[in-house]
Design an enzyme around this catalytic site. Structure first.
Site, PDB file in Angstrom:
ATOM      1  N   GLU A   1      -6.449   4.109  -5.919  1.00 56.06           N
ATOM      2  CA  GLU A   1      -7.687   4.437  -5.203  1.00 56.06           C
ATOM      3  C   GLU A   1      -8.101   5.849  -5.595  1.00 56.06           C
ATOM      4  O   GLU A   1      -7.337   6.792  -5.386  1.00 56.06           O
ATOM      5  CB  GLU A   1      -7.480   4.338  -3.686  1.00 56.06           C
ATOM      6  CG  GLU A   1      -8.804   4.456  -2.942  1.00 56.06           C
ATOM      7  CD  GLU A   1      -8.668   4.924  -1.497  1.00 56.06           C
ATOM      8  OE1 GLU A   1      -9.573   4.644  -0.696  1.00 56.06           O
ATOM      9  OE2 GLU A   1      -7.665   5.593  -1.177  1.00 56.06           O
TER      10      GLU A   1
ATOM     11  N   HIS B   1     -10.970  -1.895   4.269  1.00 54.06           N
ATOM     12  CA  HIS B   1     -10.806  -1.501   5.667  1.00 54.06           C
ATOM     13  C   HIS B   1     -11.507  -0.181   6.001  1.00 54.06           C
ATOM     14  O   HIS B   1     -11.435   0.275   7.142  1.00 54.06           O
ATOM     15  CB  HIS B   1      -9.312  -1.376   5.969  1.00 54.06           C
ATOM     16  CG  HIS B   1      -8.671  -0.306   5.130  1.00 54.06           C
ATOM     17  ND1 HIS B   1      -8.489  -0.456   3.766  1.00 54.06           N
ATOM     18  CD2 HIS B   1      -8.217   0.928   5.435  1.00 54.06           C
ATOM     19  CE1 HIS B   1      -7.943   0.651   3.277  1.00 54.06           C
ATOM     20  NE2 HIS B   1      -7.770   1.501   4.277  1.00 54.06           N
ATOM     21  N   ASP B   2     -12.139   0.465   5.007  1.00 55.86           N
ATOM     22  CA  ASP B   2     -12.856   1.733   5.240  1.00 55.86           C
ATOM     23  C   ASP B   2     -14.373   1.568   5.211  1.00 55.86           C
ATOM     24  O   ASP B   2     -15.099   2.551   5.344  1.00 55.86           O
ATOM     25  CB  ASP B   2     -12.496   2.757   4.153  1.00 55.86           C
ATOM     26  CG  ASP B   2     -11.034   3.173   4.173  1.00 55.86           C
ATOM     27  OD1 ASP B   2     -10.416   3.143   5.258  1.00 55.86           O
ATOM     28  OD2 ASP B   2     -10.524   3.540   3.100  1.00 55.86           O
TER      29      ASP B   2
ATOM     30  N   ASP C   1      -2.939   4.816  -2.446  1.00 56.32           N
ATOM     31  CA  ASP C   1      -3.943   5.480  -1.619  1.00 56.32           C
ATOM     32  C   ASP C   1      -4.323   6.840  -2.213  1.00 56.32           C
ATOM     33  O   ASP C   1      -3.433   7.627  -2.572  1.00 56.32           O
ATOM     34  CB  ASP C   1      -3.321   5.680  -0.221  1.00 56.32           C
ATOM     35  CG  ASP C   1      -4.320   6.085   0.833  1.00 56.32           C
ATOM     36  OD1 ASP C   1      -5.172   5.259   1.179  1.00 56.32           O
ATOM     37  OD2 ASP C   1      -4.236   7.242   1.310  1.00 56.32           O
TER      38      ASP C   1
ATOM     39  N   ASP D   1       0.851  -1.184   0.000  1.00 56.43           N
ATOM     40  CA  ASP D   1       0.000   0.000   0.000  1.00 56.43           C
ATOM     41  C   ASP D   1       0.891   1.241   0.000  1.00 56.43           C
ATOM     42  O   ASP D   1       1.774   1.380   0.864  1.00 56.43           O
ATOM     43  CB  ASP D   1      -0.874  -0.047   1.271  1.00 56.43           C
ATOM     44  CG  ASP D   1      -2.217   0.616   1.081  1.00 56.43           C
ATOM     45  OD1 ASP D   1      -2.272   1.692   0.465  1.00 56.43           O
ATOM     46  OD2 ASP D   1      -3.216   0.064   1.595  1.00 56.43           O
TER      47      ASP D   1
HETATM   48  O1  ISL Z   1     -14.279   6.109   2.625  1.00 60.04           O
HETATM   49  C1  ISL Z   1     -14.061   7.246   2.981  1.00 60.04           C
HETATM   50  C2  ISL Z   1     -15.088   8.330   2.824  1.00 60.04           C
HETATM   51  O2  ISL Z   1     -15.746   8.586   4.044  1.00 60.04           O
HETATM   52  C3  ISL Z   1     -12.906   7.597   3.776  1.00 60.04           C
HETATM   53  O3  ISL Z   1     -13.023   6.811   4.935  1.00 60.04           O
HETATM   54  C4  ISL Z   1     -11.522   7.309   3.280  1.00 60.04           C
HETATM   55  O4  ISL Z   1     -10.712   8.188   3.967  1.00 60.04           O
HETATM   56  C5  ISL Z   1     -11.255   7.482   1.815  1.00 60.04           C
HETATM   57  O5  ISL Z   1     -11.890   6.417   1.203  1.00 60.04           O
HETATM   58  C6  ISL Z   1      -9.749   7.417   1.494  1.00 60.04           C
HETATM   59  O6  ISL Z   1      -9.188   6.265   2.033  1.00 60.04           O
HETATM   60  C7  ISL Z   1      -7.814   6.067   2.063  1.00 60.04           C
HETATM   61  O7  ISL Z   1      -7.063   7.189   2.505  1.00 60.04           O
HETATM   62  C8  ISL Z   1      -7.241   7.595   3.851  1.00 60.04           C
HETATM   63  C9  ISL Z   1      -7.196   6.438   4.858  1.00 60.04           C
HETATM   64  O8  ISL Z   1      -7.702   6.867   6.083  1.00 60.04           O
HETATM   65  C10 ISL Z   1      -8.002   5.252   4.384  1.00 60.04           C
HETATM   66  O9  ISL Z   1      -7.881   4.193   5.294  1.00 60.04           O
HETATM   67  C11 ISL Z   1      -7.510   4.918   3.016  1.00 60.04           C
HETATM   68  O10 ISL Z   1      -8.080   3.740   2.503  1.00 60.04           O
HETATM   69  C12 ISL Z   1      -6.137   8.567   4.151  1.00 60.04           C
HETATM   70  O11 ISL Z   1      -4.900   7.986   3.869  1.00 60.04           O
END
Ligand code: ISL
Length: 569
Positions: free
Chosen positions: A253, A326-327, A206, A98
């Site tokens: 992402e 994980h989100d 990310d 990641d």
């Molecule tokens: O899904 C989301 C919208 O509410 C957020 O939780 C999320 O922050 C977004 O999808 C981006 O996610 C990624 O970057 C973030 C990290 O907190 C997440 O875990 C990651 O997957 C910041 O690095």
């Protein structure tokens, strides 16, 4: 078929903090993951994507990185990564790491230098701006733009020592890197090459479409898909992995990306990513107020969005397929039955309609067991920075506690982060210590030990779906036609392999599949294309009464609650 390997692969995502703890400190780690690799191998997944394990203050559970070239001691060491790579490769599997480069931790040496002085050579590696005209630093309205951070509050943090603000689209402990500076981009590419030399097989990037942004007057700024985004990604791809003989897998992402954006990101001719994570289908239960403004899942809208992505990336580009990461909340709790009797059936039905689509499926740890959301009863039990901040702000705005708790119980990112449920023992076999986040009490019945080897389990169903993708070229290459798009309860589609586009599949290979699932608690009769009535059933999941007596007077077109079928012509 000469498809790249990642088109026939299934990826399994590991959140290392919650997967398996080898040393009893309550936090999962890389040795724990290595010990459990045979679970993922048995499932049939080809690739393991591990969420960040780098040194980090853990303000956002590792998505705030303070050193890109090491491992946080809570997760292990670089030697463990080397061992992980070797153990995966010896099983014919691959590793995706990641990469979080929209921001670093505020404790990364780059940022420590950057904030030390306005004249420091690394000052311009981040987004520093003076207060808005006529305002003093830190005073209300002094922020350089009107941007609100993803985790709440202004996206600008005042720095008293140097008298300026820095930008953080997420937590104040996650300052945004300034990709306009070529030295930043070179440092990122260099770091990626370092990991490739170590043996990793791919990257998940990310929030990568946030790296190009435009700071502009209120209401007109651009924080996603900015004007230089494709230039930056092309440059990175060319300099970091463009010369590789064996292709790697790259997944970007991309919150807020449209199909049109994704066509650009994933067109092989453009040399950017292999696929992106889009978010459109994650929004079908969000109201105008965002993810905690909860609406019932609108299945018709969900199907419309997924079909749009299937057809939108049919001719150019490639889809990623996911229900969870994980989100996100657990899919069986989000889209599945409220009736516990149908938990397992609904997990299988959801898996079926996702895995038979065209694209690369991602399975998030525990999804293959039908793990559910955690029943939170107090806000203090939350760990996730996003849900903690949101619930605090909601209470301050006067939202009643019950409503806040209800929202968090549907949407908190912590639902995906409770420990993996290995067995029925006190901490689910995750740790011998005290788990960092509570184990779901339902681990006594929902766990890997109970499912692996049981042909009726959710796990066995995932195994079959993954095997089908490996065995049937049509699952990888066939085109997609949605059926019954307006049906509020049934998800059905066709996959077809046009004769011309397929030479290697062989003459006896199936050319058409029908996928149909009832995503509801009531049996339903639907009009399916009549030529399929006597077709072979490749896979069927349904409550026990059908499984034990498949032809028990079931009229063609009747689907039992949460029944899913795959037919072959
Ligand atoms: O899904 C989301 C919208 O509410 C957020 O939780 C999320 O922050 C977004 O999808 C981006 O996610 C990624 O970057 C973030 C990290 O907190 C997440 O875990 C990651 O997957 C910041 O690095």
């Amino acid at each position: 078929m000469s498809e790249p390997w990642w088109k026939t692969s299934v990826v399994y995502q590991v959140y290392p903090r919650s997967f398996a703890d080898s040393n009893g400190d309550g936090v999962g780690d890389l040795p724990g993951l290595i010990d459990r690799l045979d679970h993922i191998y048995a499932l049939g997944a080809d690739v393991v994507w591990v969420s960040p394990f780098y040194p980090s203050p853990q303000a956002d559970n590792g998505y705030d990185i303070s050193d890109y070239r090491d491992v946080d001691p809570i997760f292990g060491s670089l030697a463990d990564v080397d061992r992980l790579i070797a153990e995966l490769h010896s099983r014919g599997m691959k590793l995706v790491i990641d990469i979080v480069v929209n921001h670093t931790s505020d404790e990364h040496p780059w940022f420590v230098e950057s904030r030390s002085d306005t004249t420091n050579p690394k000052r311009d590696w981040y987004w520093w701006r003076p207060p808005r005209d006529g305002h003093t630093l830190g005073a209300p309205g002094g922020e350089p733009t009107d941007w609100i951070a993803f985790f709440g509050g202004p996206a600008w943090e005042p720095d008293v020592a140097t008298g300026e603000y820095y930008l953080h689209l997420f937590d104040p402990k996650q300052p945004d890197l300034n990709w306009e500076n070529p030295a930043v981009r070179a440092a990122v590419a260099d770091m990626l090459r370092w990991w490739l030399a170590r043996g990793v097989d791919g990257f998940r990037f990310d929030v990568i479409n946030l790296v190009s942004k435009e700071l502009r007057p209120d209401g007109t700024g651009v924080y996603a898909n900015g004007p230089r985004i494709h230039e930056f990604v092309q440059e990175l791809a060319a300099s970091a992995w463009g010369d590789r003989e064996v292709p790697i897998i790259t997944v970007g992402e991309c919150p807020a990306a449209t199909v049109a954006d994704a066509q650009l990101f994933t067109d092989p001719a453009r040399g950017e990513f292999d696929m992106v994570f889009q978010f459109e289908h994650m929004g079908v239960d969000h109201g105008p107020g965002g993810r905690y403004d909860i609406r019932p899942v609108d299945l018709v809208a969900l199907k419309r969005v997924l079909a749009h992505w299937q057809t939108g990336l049919a001719d150019v580009g490639w889809n990623s397929l996911y229900w969870c990461n994980h989100d996100q909340p657990r899919p069986v709790s989000r889209y599945g039955s409220r009736n516990p009797a149908y938990r397992s059936a609904s997990a299988k039905a959801l898996a079926t309609v996702l895995h038979l689509q065209r694209g690369t499926p991602f399975v998030y740890q525990g999804e293959e067991l039908g793990m559910t959301n955690y029943p939170f009863t107090e806000l203090a039990a939350l760990d996730d920075v996003e849900s903690r901040n949101w619930s605090r702000e909601a209470l301050e705005r006067g939202m009643p506690f019950e409503q806040v708790l209800a929202a968090v119980n549907v949407q908190s990112r912590d639902h995906a982060r409770t420990p993996m449920q290995w067995d029925a023992s006190p901490h689910a076999g995750f740790t011998t210590g005290t788990p960092w986040l509570p184990v779901n009490p339902n681990h006594v019945t929902i766990n890997a030990a109970a499912q692996v080897g049981d042909p009726d389990s959710v796990f066995a169903h995932y195994q079959r779906l993954i095997r089908l993708r490996h065995d049937e070229p049509i699952v990888v290459a066939g085109d997609f036609t949605m059926l019954l798009p307006e049906h509020p309860q049934v998800f059905a589609y066709l996959r077809r392999l046009p004769a011309t586009a397929d030479s290697a599949a062989g003459s006896d290979a199936p050319r058409e599949l029908l996928v149909v699932a009832n995503l509801g608690d009531d049996a339903v009769d639907v009009e399916l294309p009549p030529e399929w009535e006597h077709s072979e059933i490749v896979l069927r999941s349904a409550p026990d009464e059908v499984a034990s007596n498949p032809e028990a007077g079931m009229p063609w077109g009747r689907l039992l609650p949460w029944e899913a079928r795959i037919h072959r012509l």
